[in-house]
Scaffold this active site. Sequence first.
Site, short mmCIF file in Angstrom:
data_model
loop_
_atom_site.label_atom_id
_atom_site.label_comp_id
_atom_site.label_asym_id
_atom_site.label_seq_id
_atom_site.Cartn_x
_atom_site.Cartn_y
_atom_site.Cartn_z
N CYS B 86 -2.28 2.82 -3.44
CA CYS B 86 -1.53 3.21 -4.63
C CYS B 86 -2.23 2.68 -5.89
CB CYS B 86 -0.08 2.74 -4.51
SG CYS B 86 1.02 3.54 -5.70
N HIS B 203 1.69 4.56 1.02
CA HIS B 203 1.85 3.13 1.32
C HIS B 203 1.97 2.85 2.81
CE1 HIS B 203 2.52 1.49 -2.77
NE2 HIS B 203 3.04 2.66 -3.02
N GLU B 205 1.61 0.07 4.24
CA GLU B 205 2.25 -1.25 4.42
C GLU B 205 3.77 -1.16 4.36
OE1 GLU B 205 1.26 -0.10 1.65
OE2 GLU B 205 2.28 -1.02 -0.06
#
Lengths: 87, 231
Positions: B86, B203, B205
Site C-alpha cells: 500500500c 494488504h 498482512e
Amino acid sequence: MTDFRVEVRVTPRRGILDPQGSAVQGALRSLGFGEVGEVHVGRLIVFTLAAADEGEAEGRVDAMCRQLLANPVTEDYDVRVEALAAA
Amino acid sequence: MKMGVVTFPGSNCDYDCYRAVKDALGAEAVYLWHRDHDLQGVDAVFLPGGFSYGDYLRAGAIAALSPLMREVKAFAAAGGPVAGICNGFQILCEAGLLPGALVRNRSLKFRSRPVHLLVERADTAFTSEYEAGQVLEVPIAHGEGCYFADPALLDGLEANGQVVFRYCTEDGLVAPAANPNGSARAIAGIINAEGNVLGMMPHPERAVEPLLGSTDGIGLFRSLAAHLARV
C-alpha cells in the site's frame, strides 16, 4: 545574491486521465457554467530562494522539481521566478 | 531469520505487518525507525501501509527521502528482499526502486474492501507458496492506488513477467468491473527486474488469520521465509 520569489505549478501530465479535473468540470457545468472546457487540478508551491541571478535560480528550481516537487511519471511543472525588491 | 518493518510518521499498518511476521508466520520481527540509519541486521524489509508524512506533496514522496531509505536502497541494491504494501508500494515508486506511479483512484473514492487477486507469478521470492492462476482474497484500503505507467513501460513489465498480481473477479477473470481503482492493465502488484523488490496495493498482512476474514495473505510471508531459508 538576490532573493527570488518562486512559483511552481504542478499539473497532471496532459493526456493522463485526471478524474479530479473531470469531477470539477462536471460540477461547474452542473452550476450552469456550460462553457467550461477541460479542467485540471494541480498544486501551487511558493517559496523564496537566494541565487546569484535568475538563470541560477531557475536551474536550482528545475532540479528541485525533478527530484521532489513533481513526479516525472505523472506530472508536468511550470516554474516562475521573480526577483524580490531589495529590502 | 529476522524481518524488519519500517515505521514512518503516519504509518498505520506497521503493527499488522509486525504481527503477521511474528505471530502468523512465527519469525522474528523488529521495528525499524525511519530516522535511524540501522537495518538491525534484518534479512528482509517491509515498508508498511499508512499515510506517511500525511501524504503531503504526493503519497510516499517525503518518506522516500527519509534517512532509513538510504539503507533500504543499499539493501535492495545488494539483493535483499524488500516488500512495500500500500503506502509502501507508493514509497518504493517514489524512491525509484520500482517503476511507474500510483495516482488517485479513478473513482476518486477511497476504497476499503476485500478484493480478488490473480497470482500471475508464483516463482518469485514473495509468491512461491502460491500457484500461478490462483485467486486470493485480500483487502485493499487506499485512495491513491491507480497504477500508472506509460504504454512502453507497461509492455516491458509484461514482457519481463514483472506483473505479480492483478485485480480479478472471484472466478479469476480480469475484468474492468473487478478493478477497484482504475489501475493500468489491472495491475495490483509488481516486482523489479532483479526480483527482490515487490510492491502491491492490497494488504496481505490483513489476511493472515481466520478472524480477519481471510488467510490468503499468509502465503506471501511463508514464501519470503522459504526464500530466506534457501539463500
